[in-house]
Design a protein around this motif. Structure first.
Motif, PDB file in Angstrom:
ATOM      1  N   GLY A 179      34.373 -14.436  24.754  1.00  0.00           N
ATOM      2  CA  GLY A 179      35.689 -14.743  24.822  1.00  0.00           C
ATOM      3  C   GLY A 179      35.939 -16.153  23.839  1.00  0.00           C
ATOM      4  O   GLY A 179      36.736 -15.986  22.914  1.00  0.00           O
ATOM      5  N   THR A 180      35.834 -17.149  24.404  1.00  0.00           N
ATOM      6  CA  THR A 180      35.824 -18.505  23.639  1.00  0.00           C
ATOM      7  C   THR A 180      34.526 -18.706  22.777  1.00  0.00           C
ATOM      8  O   THR A 180      34.777 -19.582  21.964  1.00  0.00           O
ATOM      9  CB  THR A 180      36.224 -19.673  24.701  1.00  0.00           C
ATOM     10  OG1 THR A 180      34.997 -19.835  25.386  1.00  0.00           O
ATOM     11  CG2 THR A 180      37.403 -19.342  25.441  1.00  0.00           C
ATOM     12  N   GLY A 181      33.455 -18.001  23.136  1.00  0.00           N
ATOM     13  CA  GLY A 181      32.191 -18.091  22.351  1.00  0.00           C
ATOM     14  C   GLY A 181      31.414 -19.281  22.976  1.00  0.00           C
ATOM     15  O   GLY A 181      30.287 -19.450  22.260  1.00  0.00           O
ATOM     16  N   GLY A 182      31.544 -19.884  23.807  1.00  0.00           N
ATOM     17  CA  GLY A 182      30.664 -20.988  24.375  1.00  0.00           C
ATOM     18  C   GLY A 182      29.455 -20.487  24.719  1.00  0.00           C
ATOM     19  O   GLY A 182      28.245 -20.952  24.485  1.00  0.00           O
ATOM     20  N   SER A 201      33.061  -9.072  20.777  1.00  0.00           N
ATOM     21  CA  SER A 201      34.515  -9.858  20.992  1.00  0.00           C
ATOM     22  C   SER A 201      35.426  -9.060  21.910  1.00  0.00           C
ATOM     23  O   SER A 201      35.522  -7.984  21.357  1.00  0.00           O
ATOM     24  CB  SER A 201      35.132 -10.019  19.665  1.00  0.00           C
ATOM     25  OG  SER A 201      36.300 -10.913  19.967  1.00  0.00           O
ATOM     26  N   SER A 202      35.682  -9.710  22.986  1.00  0.00           N
ATOM     27  CA  SER A 202      36.925  -9.010  23.757  1.00  0.00           C
ATOM     28  C   SER A 202      38.281  -9.134  23.151  1.00  0.00           C
ATOM     29  O   SER A 202      39.054  -8.845  23.847  1.00  0.00           O
ATOM     30  CB  SER A 202      36.826  -9.574  25.254  1.00  0.00           C
ATOM     31  OG  SER A 202      35.600  -8.882  25.794  1.00  0.00           O
ATOM     32  N   ILE A 208      38.169 -14.306  15.292  1.00  0.00           N
ATOM     33  CA  ILE A 208      36.890 -14.637  15.853  1.00  0.00           C
ATOM     34  C   ILE A 208      35.704 -14.888  15.173  1.00  0.00           C
ATOM     35  O   ILE A 208      34.683 -15.876  15.421  1.00  0.00           O
ATOM     36  CB  ILE A 208      36.610 -13.415  16.818  1.00  0.00           C
ATOM     37  CG1 ILE A 208      35.665 -13.837  17.963  1.00  0.00           C
ATOM     38  CG2 ILE A 208      35.923 -12.191  16.147  1.00  0.00           C
ATOM     39  CD1 ILE A 208      36.368 -14.738  19.236  1.00  0.00           C
ATOM     40  N   HIS A 209      35.450 -14.423  13.750  1.00  0.00           N
ATOM     41  CA  HIS A 209      34.358 -14.711  12.876  1.00  0.00           C
ATOM     42  C   HIS A 209      34.526 -16.370  12.400  1.00  0.00           C
ATOM     43  O   HIS A 209      33.320 -17.020  12.886  1.00  0.00           O
ATOM     44  CB  HIS A 209      34.343 -13.916  11.828  1.00  0.00           C
ATOM     45  CG  HIS A 209      33.986 -12.431  12.115  1.00  0.00           C
ATOM     46  ND1 HIS A 209      32.980 -11.768  12.266  1.00  0.00           N
ATOM     47  CD2 HIS A 209      34.985 -11.462  12.387  1.00  0.00           C
ATOM     48  CE1 HIS A 209      33.041 -10.478  12.676  1.00  0.00           C
ATOM     49  NE2 HIS A 209      34.497 -10.395  12.624  1.00  0.00           N
TER      50      HIS A 209
END
Ligand SMILES: *Cc1c(COP(=O)(O)O)cnc(C)c1O
Length: 311
Positions: A179-182, A201-202, A208-209
């Motif tokens: 989502g946010t990548g955390g 990725s949603s 996002i990359h």
């Protein structure tokens, strides 16, 4: 104060479920699911790890109130409300969108945990990380410890780094939702040089990359292993889904008794099986899929969409 996470210093690894299916056997691949959805009754999934050090920091700095942001169905709002109550904080949730007359299951839970809900327009919501907007919130609510939307910051990543432990060096591939990548960032920090991290990725779009690369750089994370992000399993974008995804989730549940959520883990698992079918994974690969939780949202999702997804 109870320090809820210390009461369940979990035997690592937390429950991990091996999946037996003819397709996997045929391809010579093993698949296990790490059930973070079972990590805590109320503070579920990856949110448990993301909140852990933030709560500790808020306490250390003497804050009595936590404030955060989220959508009306947010797993993060749900988890933060519960964690705040368990740790004796007051909590405020700034919710995107006009107030809904009858609260959905996520928001009524947050309210029952004592979270003060404040509804703001989508336009105002976009300003949520501006200093001037945060200042206005402080004028209104008094001082608070701010947890960003989705809960991702350096302390959250310090928490998600603890999802994997030494025994997990056994796996050739680790997978997670993004989502946010955390969560991805914490896993990226802990993978070994011979491991591959795959993020699903949603969200729609190839931004996002670069977003993930920036997040890794900002946090000085230089993964030892390889990592890749798939941006083609979002099913139309964040919060979007279709009957193909629902059918897959139903099928997966019938085979494994593992419920998935339609926003994150369902899309990840769909992606894994698609890649297995397309021979992305070499024979002998061993995959550990991180089930990041999110099951709290299913009741509201079924209510809204008329689906019958299992919980
Ligand atoms: C919040 C959430 C995610 C996304 O985690 P990030 O760290 O923001 O990428 C993934 N899965 C579930 C179930 C979540 O609730």
């Amino acid at each position: 104060m109870q320090e809820y996470w210390k009461t369940l210093l979990l035997p690592n690894p937390i429950s991990t479920q091996e999946i037996q299916l003819p397709l996997l056997e045929e391809k010579g691949i093993s698949l296990a699911v790490r059930r973070l959805d079972q990590v805590h009754d109320l503070v579920s999934g990856n949110k448990f790890y993301k909140l852990k050090y933030n709560m500790e920091e808020a306490k250390k700095k003497g804050f009595s109130t936590l404030l955060t942001f989220g959508g009306a169905f947010s797993n993060h709002i749900h988890a933060t409300a519960a964690a705040a109550r368990l740790e004796g904080f007051k909590s405020i949730g700034i919710i995107r969108g006009e107030e809904i007359i009858s609260l959905n299951p996520t928001l009524s839970f947050a309210k029952s945990e004592g979270m003060q809900l404040e509804f703001i327009s989508r336009e105002d919501y976009r300003k949520k990380s501006c200093d001037s907007f945060v200042e206005k919130l402080k004028e209104k609510f008094g001082d608070f410890y701010l947890i960003p939307e989705g809960g991702t910051n350096a302390l959250a990543i310090a928490g998600t780094k603890e999802i994997l432990s030494e025994v997990d060096s056994y796996y050739s591939h680790i997978t997670c939702s993004i989502g946010t990548g955390g969560t991805f960032a914490g896993l990226a920090e802990s993978i070994h040089s011979d491991q591959n991290l795959l993020g699903f990725s949603s969200l729609k779009g190839d931004f996002i990359h670069s977003e993930i690369n920036n997040l890794l750089l900002e946090n000085q994370i230089y993964p030892k292993g390889k990592y890749s992000i798939f941006d083609n399993y979002h099913f139309g974008g964040y919060g979007k889904s279709d009957s193909k995804l629902f059918d897959f989730m139903q099928w997966f549940y019938a085979q494994t008794q593992i419920p998935l959520d339609p926003i994150y883990t369902g899309k990840m698992m769909f992606g894994i099986f698609d890649l297995v079918r397309k021979d992305f994974f070499q024979k002998g690969s061993s995959i550990l899929a991180i089930h990041s939780g999110g099951l709290q949202g299913i009741a509201g999702f079924n209510q809204r969409m008329g689906t019958k997804l299992p919980v």
